[in-house]
Motif scaffolding. Sequence first.
Motif, PDB file in Angstrom:
ATOM      1  N   ASP A   1       0.686  -1.074   0.153  1.00  0.00           N
ATOM      2  CA  ASP A   1      -0.080   0.043   0.043  1.00  0.00           C
ATOM      3  C   ASP A   1       0.866   1.027  -0.026  1.00  0.00           C
ATOM      4  O   ASP A   1       1.761   1.291   0.804  1.00  0.00           O
ATOM      5  CB  ASP A   1      -0.866  -0.100   1.251  1.00  0.00           C
ATOM      6  CG  ASP A   1      -1.852   0.853   1.280  1.00  0.00           C
ATOM      7  OD1 ASP A   1      -2.329   1.719   0.078  1.00  0.00           O
ATOM      8  OD2 ASP A   1      -2.505   1.252   2.451  1.00  0.00           O
TER       9      ASP A   1
ATOM     10  N   LEU B   1      -7.847  -1.906  -8.831  1.00  0.00           N
ATOM     11  CA  LEU B   1      -7.811  -2.562  -7.395  1.00  0.00           C
ATOM     12  C   LEU B   1      -7.385  -4.032  -7.558  1.00  0.00           C
ATOM     13  O   LEU B   1      -7.534  -4.608  -8.487  1.00  0.00           O
ATOM     14  CB  LEU B   1      -9.372  -2.440  -7.083  1.00  0.00           C
ATOM     15  CG  LEU B   1     -10.076  -1.071  -6.726  1.00  0.00           C
ATOM     16  CD1 LEU B   1     -11.483  -1.278  -6.252  1.00  0.00           C
ATOM     17  CD2 LEU B   1      -9.503  -0.161  -5.652  1.00  0.00           C
TER      18      LEU B   1
ATOM     19  N   SER C   1      -7.281  -7.308   0.076  1.00  0.00           N
ATOM     20  CA  SER C   1      -6.148  -6.356   0.669  1.00  0.00           C
ATOM     21  C   SER C   1      -6.049  -7.148   1.859  1.00  0.00           C
ATOM     22  O   SER C   1      -7.035  -7.787   2.531  1.00  0.00           O
ATOM     23  CB  SER C   1      -6.696  -5.063   0.944  1.00  0.00           C
ATOM     24  OG  SER C   1      -7.584  -4.955   1.728  1.00  0.00           O
TER      25      SER C   1
ATOM     26  N   GLU D   1     -11.709  -6.740  -2.222  1.00  0.00           N
ATOM     27  CA  GLU D   1     -11.754  -5.287  -2.879  1.00  0.00           C
ATOM     28  C   GLU D   1     -12.537  -5.237  -4.184  1.00  0.00           C
ATOM     29  O   GLU D   1     -13.071  -4.466  -4.420  1.00  0.00           O
ATOM     30  CB  GLU D   1     -10.183  -5.042  -3.009  1.00  0.00           C
ATOM     31  CG  GLU D   1      -9.428  -4.750  -1.850  1.00  0.00           C
ATOM     32  CD  GLU D   1      -9.965  -3.529  -0.747  1.00  0.00           C
ATOM     33  OE1 GLU D   1     -10.631  -2.727  -1.218  1.00  0.00           O
ATOM     34  OE2 GLU D   1      -9.563  -3.676   0.294  1.00  0.00           O
TER      35      GLU D   1
ATOM     36  N   ASP E   1     -14.456 -12.208   3.116  1.00  0.00           N
ATOM     37  CA  ASP E   1     -13.584 -11.380   4.125  1.00  0.00           C
ATOM     38  C   ASP E   1     -13.284 -12.402   5.233  1.00  0.00           C
ATOM     39  O   ASP E   1     -14.177 -13.388   5.734  1.00  0.00           O
ATOM     40  CB  ASP E   1     -14.204 -10.271   4.534  1.00  0.00           C
ATOM     41  CG  ASP E   1     -14.455  -9.351   3.665  1.00  0.00           C
ATOM     42  OD1 ASP E   1     -13.904  -9.456   2.530  1.00  0.00           O
ATOM     43  OD2 ASP E   1     -15.113  -8.315   3.760  1.00  0.00           O
TER      44      ASP E   1
END
Length: 185
Positions: free
Chosen positions: A101, A108, A112, A139, A145
């Motif tokens: 980052d 994108l 992440s 992302e 997640d």
Amino acid sequence: MFSRLMVLAIAACAACTPLAERAALAPIPSALELRPLVGSAMIRTVSLPTYAAGEEIAFKTADNLITLREDVLWADEPERAVTLILTRTVGDILNTDVGPDPWPFVGLPDVSVDVRVERMLGGVDGTFQLTGQFFVASEAAAFRDSTHSFEISEPMTDATVASISAAQSAALLKLAEQIAATLGR
């Protein structure tokens, strides 16, 4: 006139003060090779505890106090160095685009990874500890997640800077392998 004398005095004092030696973290290559489940991943700047984020090398004493060595400093900003080591190692394991980052590529990343370190410290007990959590967030891809804890201990041969650095590099290798295992198979 006064400010010119002050500048000369500061420069003279700086020239008399010996510079601290610098120690660099060396990434350790992984033997692990995984097939990536994502096309790209960004490693966010790693969050370190205050004592580990400075250029002084932290060490836990027998009294459970953290002391900072000022005679030898890290060669690079620790957050930057740790982020780049994780980025390189995860990328090598997955053989896919992994960047730090801010994201260096167009568009994108698919996911992440946000690493939050709670403890990154060697001690007189002969153990280097790396503990915390990392979070994987989708992302630009359909990727679940997730939150993951890590508790990594590495032996140290002694309390020297070389031993601390070697143990920290070994612990970062294990962390990179854990991160890669969540993004590949």
